[in-house]
Write an enzyme that holds these catalytic residues in place. Sequence first.
Site, mmCIF file in Angstrom:
data_model
loop_
_atom_site.group_PDB
_atom_site.id
_atom_site.type_symbol
_atom_site.label_atom_id
_atom_site.label_comp_id
_atom_site.label_asym_id
_atom_site.label_seq_id
_atom_site.Cartn_x
_atom_site.Cartn_y
_atom_site.Cartn_z
ATOM 1 N N CYS A 133 27.117 -3.110 -34.996
ATOM 2 C CA CYS A 133 27.656 -4.416 -34.559
ATOM 3 C C CYS A 133 29.166 -4.334 -34.325
ATOM 4 O O CYS A 133 29.954 -4.298 -35.275
ATOM 5 C CB CYS A 133 27.324 -5.465 -35.616
ATOM 6 S SG CYS A 133 28.069 -7.071 -35.298
ATOM 7 N N CYS A 136 31.170 -7.347 -35.654
ATOM 8 C CA CYS A 136 31.339 -7.340 -37.118
ATOM 9 C C CYS A 136 32.375 -6.294 -37.548
ATOM 10 O O CYS A 136 33.182 -6.550 -38.430
ATOM 11 C CB CYS A 136 30.017 -7.022 -37.832
ATOM 12 S SG CYS A 136 28.585 -7.841 -37.137
ATOM 13 N N ASP A 137 32.332 -5.099 -36.970
ATOM 14 C CA ASP A 137 33.089 -3.970 -37.520
ATOM 15 C C ASP A 137 34.174 -3.411 -36.608
ATOM 16 O O ASP A 137 34.947 -2.546 -37.030
ATOM 17 C CB ASP A 137 32.119 -2.816 -37.865
ATOM 18 C CG ASP A 137 31.083 -3.254 -38.880
ATOM 19 O OD1 ASP A 137 31.439 -4.054 -39.758
ATOM 20 O OD2 ASP A 137 29.924 -2.801 -38.788
#
Length: 297
Positions: A133, A136-137
Amino acid sequence: MSKCAIIGGGPAGLNAALYLKRAGLDVVIIEKDVPGGEMFKTDKIENYLGFENISGGDLAYNMAKQVKDLGAWIIKDKVIRVFKEDNKDGKFILEMVNDRLEFDYVVVATGREPRKLGVRGSDNLIGRGLSYCAVCDGYFYKGLEVAVIGGGDAALTEALYLSDLCSKVYVLVRKDMRASEILKKRVGSKDNIVILKNTEVRSFDYDDELKGVTLSNGEFLAISGIFVAIGGAPSLDFLSDMDVNLKDGYIVTDERMRTNIPGLYAVGDVRYKDFYQIITAASDGAIAALSIKEDVR
Ligand code: NDP
């Protein structure tokens, strides 16, 4: 009043809830994570009619709020088994981690789980250089060189997001790209995105963190992060007692979203169909709800 369960709170499940609630049915959405599903992890959405550009998180929030404001109940729990018992008048029993409830109708809207890469060492690297993701990261790799694996819309969407954060983004496509023309064009206009076709990862080089990957042509690519976007597949263990018709691991429905089991419907990415988009998922949800309204015993 007939009770309906919707398993999964992505766009398909939420739109089913909206229509069911407006039809006066009693609706419970069971979602194991946050409402929005895969959409929640998407940076920019530009092809959902009515929104020229909205983040997946904002669209998920808007959809969930609209449904909650109508009085639908969203339970945070994981369904582990759906089954029927002879003495229960045909009701579906949903066994969850924390509860057990009975329903007259069930809509399966659980989407797909990201496909795992399966290269040796990839599981050990999650959180230490490998991610599923970018939203997200991606921030952890600000200013660094990274790679995305995959050649579909998801991979190019991830690459575009990362190109605004990272110094260079390689896209590793195992054969040719199958992404849409508009995304290919947008990627082509980015100086710091490099597409490598006919390229797979052979192995990872890492100690505490990722140092790079060896590619199928033998070359070493020094990168700090790798993002996997290689499609997904439904995860349907919780339906194993129901004898639902599947094709290639997806639930088969008719045009009204009915499965072969009376009272059980499937919508969105969990369904066998040609097109997997947020708007088609939402449309499936509306159709299932209108079918249930007609089918109510
Ligand atoms: P896709 O199934 O479209 O693409 C998967 C990609 O991953 C393919 O390039 C495939 O290669 C590759 N792949 C699969 N397994 C491996 C592997 N083990 N190693 C390396 N590469 C692999 O998945 P997406 O998640 O991209 O998209 C799913 C659906 O969602 C599509 O319908 C898409 O249009 C939609 N979507 C739409 C978006 C948008 O409109 N903006 C955004 C994201 C998704 P190969 O071709 O060789 O099999």
